[in-house]
Design a protein around this motif. Structure first.
Motif, PDB file in Angstrom:
ATOM      1  N   ARG A  34       0.819  -1.208   0.000  1.00  0.00           N
ATOM      2  CA  ARG A  34       0.000   0.000   0.000  1.00  0.00           C
ATOM      3  C   ARG A  34       0.856   1.263   0.000  1.00  0.00           C
ATOM      4  NH1 ARG A  34      -4.206   2.532  -1.803  1.00  0.00           N
ATOM      5  NH2 ARG A  34      -5.255   3.908  -0.322  1.00  0.00           N
ATOM      6  N   VAL A  35       1.901   1.309   0.842  1.00  0.00           N
ATOM      7  CA  VAL A  35       2.699   2.536   0.949  1.00  0.00           C
ATOM      8  C   VAL A  35       3.557   2.750  -0.293  1.00  0.00           C
ATOM      9  CG1 VAL A  35       2.719   2.468   3.459  1.00  0.00           C
ATOM     10  CG2 VAL A  35       4.583   1.375   2.199  1.00  0.00           C
ATOM     11  N   LEU A  36       3.970   1.690  -0.962  1.00  0.00           N
ATOM     12  CA  LEU A  36       4.706   1.860  -2.208  1.00  0.00           C
ATOM     13  C   LEU A  36       3.843   2.559  -3.261  1.00  0.00           C
ATOM     14  CD1 LEU A  36       6.577  -1.573  -2.517  1.00  0.00           C
ATOM     15  CD2 LEU A  36       7.618   0.658  -2.081  1.00  0.00           C
ATOM     16  N   SER A  37       2.585   2.152  -3.353  1.00  0.00           N
ATOM     17  CA  SER A  37       1.669   2.793  -4.307  1.00  0.00           C
ATOM     18  C   SER A  37       1.430   4.250  -3.949  1.00  0.00           C
ATOM     19  CB  SER A  37       0.344   2.033  -4.336  1.00  0.00           C
ATOM     20  OG  SER A  37       0.531   0.704  -4.764  1.00  0.00           O
ATOM     21  N   THR A  47       1.680   5.507 -11.407  1.00  0.00           N
ATOM     22  CA  THR A  47       0.834   4.386 -11.002  1.00  0.00           C
ATOM     23  C   THR A  47       1.713   3.176 -10.719  1.00  0.00           C
ATOM     24  OG1 THR A  47      -0.960   5.185 -12.410  1.00  0.00           O
ATOM     25  CG2 THR A  47      -1.070   2.895 -11.663  1.00  0.00           C
ATOM     26  N   LEU A  48       1.717   2.751  -9.480  1.00  0.00           N
ATOM     27  CA  LEU A  48       2.506   1.588  -9.064  1.00  0.00           C
ATOM     28  C   LEU A  48       1.560   0.605  -8.384  1.00  0.00           C
ATOM     29  CD1 LEU A  48       5.971   1.571  -7.301  1.00  0.00           C
ATOM     30  CD2 LEU A  48       4.125   0.112  -6.482  1.00  0.00           C
ATOM     31  N   VAL A  49       1.465  -0.583  -8.929  1.00  0.00           N
ATOM     32  CA  VAL A  49       0.620  -1.637  -8.365  1.00  0.00           C
ATOM     33  C   VAL A  49       1.527  -2.755  -7.874  1.00  0.00           C
ATOM     34  CG1 VAL A  49      -1.219  -3.299  -8.798  1.00  0.00           C
ATOM     35  CG2 VAL A  49      -1.257  -1.056  -9.941  1.00  0.00           C
ATOM     36  N   ALA A  50       1.424  -3.088  -6.590  1.00  0.00           N
ATOM     37  CA  ALA A  50       2.268  -4.126  -5.982  1.00  0.00           C
ATOM     38  C   ALA A  50       1.388  -5.273  -5.507  1.00  0.00           C
ATOM     39  CB  ALA A  50       3.061  -3.541  -4.813  1.00  0.00           C
ATOM     40  N   PRO A 125      14.279   8.224  -3.063  1.00  0.00           N
ATOM     41  CA  PRO A 125      13.029   8.957  -2.822  1.00  0.00           C
ATOM     42  C   PRO A 125      11.838   8.031  -2.565  1.00  0.00           C
ATOM     43  CG  PRO A 125      14.219   9.930  -4.663  1.00  0.00           C
ATOM     44  CD  PRO A 125      14.932   8.661  -4.323  1.00  0.00           C
ATOM     45  N   LEU A 126      11.733   6.940  -3.314  1.00  0.00           N
ATOM     46  CA  LEU A 126      10.625   6.022  -3.104  1.00  0.00           C
ATOM     47  C   LEU A 126      10.721   5.355  -1.736  1.00  0.00           C
ATOM     48  CD1 LEU A 126       8.131   4.550  -4.283  1.00  0.00           C
ATOM     49  CD2 LEU A 126       9.709   2.789  -5.131  1.00  0.00           C
ATOM     50  N   ILE A 127      11.931   4.925  -1.355  1.00  0.00           N
ATOM     51  CA  ILE A 127      12.113   4.254  -0.066  1.00  0.00           C
ATOM     52  C   ILE A 127      11.823   5.206   1.090  1.00  0.00           C
ATOM     53  CG2 ILE A 127      13.816   3.172   1.443  1.00  0.00           C
ATOM     54  CD1 ILE A 127      15.177   2.078  -1.073  1.00  0.00           C
ATOM     55  N   ARG A 133       5.541   6.225   6.020  1.00  0.00           N
ATOM     56  CA  ARG A 133       4.119   5.869   5.961  1.00  0.00           C
ATOM     57  C   ARG A 133       3.905   4.441   6.471  1.00  0.00           C
ATOM     58  NH1 ARG A 133       4.828   9.268   1.409  1.00  0.00           N
ATOM     59  NH2 ARG A 133       3.185  10.859   1.171  1.00  0.00           N
ATOM     60  N   PHE A 134       4.839   3.573   6.113  1.00  0.00           N
ATOM     61  CA  PHE A 134       4.800   2.184   6.578  1.00  0.00           C
ATOM     62  C   PHE A 134       4.842   2.135   8.107  1.00  0.00           C
ATOM     63  CE2 PHE A 134       7.460  -1.681   7.484  1.00  0.00           C
ATOM     64  CZ  PHE A 134       6.478  -2.626   7.231  1.00  0.00           C
TER      65      PHE A 134
END
Length: 343
Positions: A34-37, A47-50, A125-127, A133-134
């Motif tokens: 969820r937090v990656l998206s 748009t990132l779907v994991a 930046p993504l991490i 948030r995680f």
């Protein structure tokens, strides 16, 4: 009417489960996906779907075997706890570089060059947007407290270097199949988070068993074995009192304590203490044996021992003297004997 009743029962069970786990309980993999998206959308409108493909707890050795080749490995740092790790497939790394340099994810072919610290920095930046948030999503769950405050660390060169950096006993493995920009690029992202030590088991006090007092009084028989030699059965049957067998003069420095069942308890050096034969447990040199006093192994003499049958009355031994046996004195003047022969 029956359907309504069944639905009500199911709703009650679900509500009870939610109360048990706590409101808003998240699993590690679900929260990470969820937090990656959320982070990708907040940073770049990407748009990132994991989708979770693996979620399990493994030992450190087994966990690092899932890293595979051709992945960008990044250490996740923690101020007080053991580090974690995240691994990106090459297509995902290329997509993150595209969106930060070109503003969109492209379908340009990915090269097979070695990863650089710059490539790792493009994932930071993504991490760093996802992990806070995680932590926030898991903050209400005490069993997830060890996952708080992780952040981007540094590039790890290969799987071997990663295995040296990951020093916890067990790791939670979460693997995601990731799609970027409606399947423009796809690949995997793998997370490894250390599992906490089981404090409850460490602090657990064990109560004495009902047979403890009796078992403590049970005799345990141990034998001190100086050396083992191998002879044929015919020769063993022909042995008589007074016969002499040769053993190595170094046998007293490699004595072994063995239980009656054959299990080895400890190894040490044979000596004397307070008038009794004793074994010094450990592999260190006895204090009276100095390295410069030792003879070369090739010139080490052999000692002999006489067999005394059980039924024969053994003479009284003199246990007086120094605290440690002097092998050099014992072996002085004895002729060199051949090595024992295995039959």
């Amino acid at each position: 009417m029956k359907d309504d009743a069944s639905e009500t029962v199911l709703q009650r069970k679900v509500a009870a489960q939610r109360r048990t786990l706590g409101a808003g309980a998240w699993s590690l993999s679900r929260a990470l996906g969820r937090v990656l998206s959320i982070a990708a959308d907040a940073l770049w409108g990407l748009t990132l779907v994991a989708r979770t493909s693996s979620d399990e707890t493994l030992s450190a050795d087994r966990a690092t075997r899932h890293l595979g080749a051709d992945r960008l490995l990044v250490i996740l740092e923690h101020d007080t706890g053991p580090p974690g790790l995240v691994a990106f497939d090459r297509d995902i790394v290329t997509g993150l570089i595209d969106v930060q340099t070109l503003g969109r994810v492209t379908r340009f072919p990915s090269d097979d060059r070695a990863y650089t610290p710059t490539d790792a920095a493009m994932t930071a930046p993504l991490i760093d947007a996802a992990l806070p948030r995680f932590s926030s999503m898991l903050s209400s769950q005490p069993d997830m407290a060890h996952l708080q405050n992780y952040r981007f660390g540094a590039l790890v060169e290969d799987e071997q270097a990663a295995s040296l950096a990951l020093d916890a006993d067990a790791y939670h493995l979460a693997v995601f199949d990731v799609s970027l920009a409606q399947d423009t690029r796809s690949g995997g992202i793998l997370f490894l988070f250390p599992e906490p030590h089981k404090v409850a088991e460490q602090g657990k006090t064990t109560l004495p068993g009902k047979h403890e007092t009796v078992l403590k009084l049970a005799p345990v028989r141990m034998q001190a074995v100086l050396s083992r030699i191998h002879i044929s059965l015919d020769r063993a049957q022909a042995l008589r009192p007074g016969d002499v067998l040769t053993i190595s003069s170094r046998a007293t420095s490699s004595a072994t304590l063995i239980l009656s069942g054959g299990d080895v308890v400890a190894k040490g050096t044979l000596g004397q203490m307070n008038g009794f034969r004793a074994i010094r447990i450990g592999t260190g040199e006895p204090p009276l044996h100095k390295p410069e006093d030792r003879k070369p192994q090739a010139e080490a003499p052999t000692a002999t021992v006489s067999l005394v049958p059980v039924a024969t009355q053994a003479p009284e031994l003199d246990y007086g003297g120094s605290l440690d046996m002097q092998l050099d004195d014992l072996a002085a003047g004895l002729p060199a004997a051949p090595d024992p022969i295995d039959v």
